[in-house]
Design an enzyme around this catalytic site. Structure first.
Site, PDB file in Angstrom:
ATOM      1  N   ASP A  56      66.230  67.748  37.387  1.00 30.13           N
ATOM      2  CA  ASP A  56      65.509  66.973  36.372  1.00 30.13           C
ATOM      3  C   ASP A  56      65.245  67.852  35.154  1.00 30.13           C
ATOM      4  O   ASP A  56      64.868  69.016  35.276  1.00 30.13           O
ATOM      5  CB  ASP A  56      64.185  66.443  36.950  1.00 30.13           C
ATOM      6  CG  ASP A  56      63.612  65.324  36.102  1.00 30.13           C
ATOM      7  OD1 ASP A  56      63.636  64.168  36.573  1.00 30.13           O
ATOM      8  OD2 ASP A  56      63.161  65.597  34.970  1.00 30.13           O
ATOM      9  N   ILE A  57      65.421  67.266  33.975  1.00 32.49           N
ATOM     10  CA  ILE A  57      65.276  68.036  32.731  1.00 32.49           C
ATOM     11  C   ILE A  57      63.815  68.384  32.442  1.00 32.49           C
ATOM     12  O   ILE A  57      63.535  69.351  31.725  1.00 32.49           O
ATOM     13  CB  ILE A  57      65.919  67.246  31.558  1.00 32.49           C
ATOM     14  CG1 ILE A  57      66.326  68.164  30.422  1.00 32.49           C
ATOM     15  CG2 ILE A  57      65.015  66.122  31.076  1.00 32.49           C
ATOM     16  CD1 ILE A  57      67.261  67.501  29.404  1.00 32.49           C
ATOM     17  N   ASN A  65      61.207  55.165  41.550  1.00 29.58           N
ATOM     18  CA  ASN A  65      60.407  54.312  40.677  1.00 29.58           C
ATOM     19  C   ASN A  65      61.224  53.077  40.317  1.00 29.58           C
ATOM     20  O   ASN A  65      62.407  53.183  39.979  1.00 29.58           O
ATOM     21  CB  ASN A  65      60.019  55.074  39.403  1.00 29.58           C
ATOM     22  CG  ASN A  65      59.147  56.279  39.694  1.00 29.58           C
ATOM     23  OD1 ASN A  65      58.331  56.252  40.615  1.00 29.58           O
ATOM     24  ND2 ASN A  65      59.329  57.339  38.941  1.00 29.58           N
ATOM     25  N   VAL A 102      64.233  55.578  33.231  1.00 29.03           N
ATOM     26  CA  VAL A 102      65.697  55.485  33.120  1.00 29.03           C
ATOM     27  C   VAL A 102      66.174  54.345  34.022  1.00 29.03           C
ATOM     28  O   VAL A 102      65.945  54.359  35.238  1.00 29.03           O
ATOM     29  CB  VAL A 102      66.372  56.812  33.512  1.00 29.03           C
ATOM     30  CG1 VAL A 102      67.894  56.664  33.453  1.00 29.03           C
ATOM     31  CG2 VAL A 102      65.911  57.939  32.585  1.00 29.03           C
ATOM     32  N   HIS A 142      67.697  55.709  40.866  1.00 32.86           N
ATOM     33  CA  HIS A 142      67.693  57.133  41.178  1.00 32.86           C
ATOM     34  C   HIS A 142      66.555  57.460  42.134  1.00 32.86           C
ATOM     35  O   HIS A 142      65.556  56.745  42.199  1.00 32.86           O
ATOM     36  CB  HIS A 142      67.589  57.993  39.915  1.00 32.86           C
ATOM     37  CG  HIS A 142      66.406  57.681  39.050  1.00 32.86           C
ATOM     38  ND1 HIS A 142      66.379  56.621  38.178  1.00 32.86           N
ATOM     39  CD2 HIS A 142      65.200  58.292  38.923  1.00 32.86           C
ATOM     40  CE1 HIS A 142      65.226  56.596  37.541  1.00 32.86           C
ATOM     41  NE2 HIS A 142      64.472  57.598  37.986  1.00 32.86           N
ATOM     42  N   HIS A 180      64.038  60.670  43.240  1.00 30.70           N
ATOM     43  CA  HIS A 180      63.533  62.003  42.928  1.00 30.70           C
ATOM     44  C   HIS A 180      63.310  62.764  44.230  1.00 30.70           C
ATOM     45  O   HIS A 180      62.762  62.212  45.192  1.00 30.70           O
ATOM     46  CB  HIS A 180      62.172  61.918  42.221  1.00 30.70           C
ATOM     47  CG  HIS A 180      62.198  61.236  40.893  1.00 30.70           C
ATOM     48  ND1 HIS A 180      62.278  61.916  39.697  1.00 30.70           N
ATOM     49  CD2 HIS A 180      62.137  59.921  40.557  1.00 30.70           C
ATOM     50  CE1 HIS A 180      62.257  61.054  38.687  1.00 30.70           C
ATOM     51  NE2 HIS A 180      62.172  59.831  39.185  1.00 30.70           N
TER      52      HIS A 180
END
Ligand code: 5GP
Ligand code: ZN
Length: 114
Positions: free
Chosen positions: A30-31, A87, A96, A100, A102
């Site tokens: 993750d950025i 999420n 986003v 996805h 996490h």
């Protein structure tokens, strides 16, 4: 999806620190990490979130979750523990719009779930 950030990452149009890749899924750092270990794991096909999932995606999601313990081990959090979060939609905090998961770990995480 041409304008989806995670599709762009999967296509290598946007660089990322890739942790794992195969034909179906991609995992990258993750950025803006929220924990010492913070990976994002995506299916390469564009699904907006879990609402887009049907029975035809069972193998794909089973595979995605099957990779998580391998990543947890590789990043040193398998034994200390980690959290897996998806999420969904606005109230779920999804920013986003590409499904996805996490993977968070490397420190004791806040116990709050909501
Ligand atoms: P969400 O809030 O949608 O569940 O999580 C989206 C996550 O994607 C956020 O944690 C955010 O930091 C991460 N993210 C957004 N854009 C990029 C990007 O361009 N590269 C990487 N590696 N992560 C990103
Ligand atoms: Zn996408």
């Amino acid at each position: 999806m041409s304008d989806c950030i995670f599709c762009k990452i999967a296509r290598r149009d946007i660089p990322s620190e890739i942790a794992y890749e195969d034909d179906e899924i991609l995992a990258f750092k993750d950025i803006q990490p929220l924990a010492p270990v913070h990976l994002v794991i995506i299916p390469k096909i564009h699904l907006r979130n879990l609402n887009d999932v049907t029975s035809e995606h069972e193998q794909l999601l089973g595979h995605l979750f099957g990779v998580i313990p391998r990543l947890a081990k590789e990043f040193g959090v398998a034994e200390t523990g980690y959290r897996v979060v998806t999420n969904n939609g606005t109230d779920g905090g999804q920013v986003v719009g590409h499904l996805h998961v996490h993977l968070l770990g490397g420190q004791a995480l806040n116990a709050a779930i909501g």
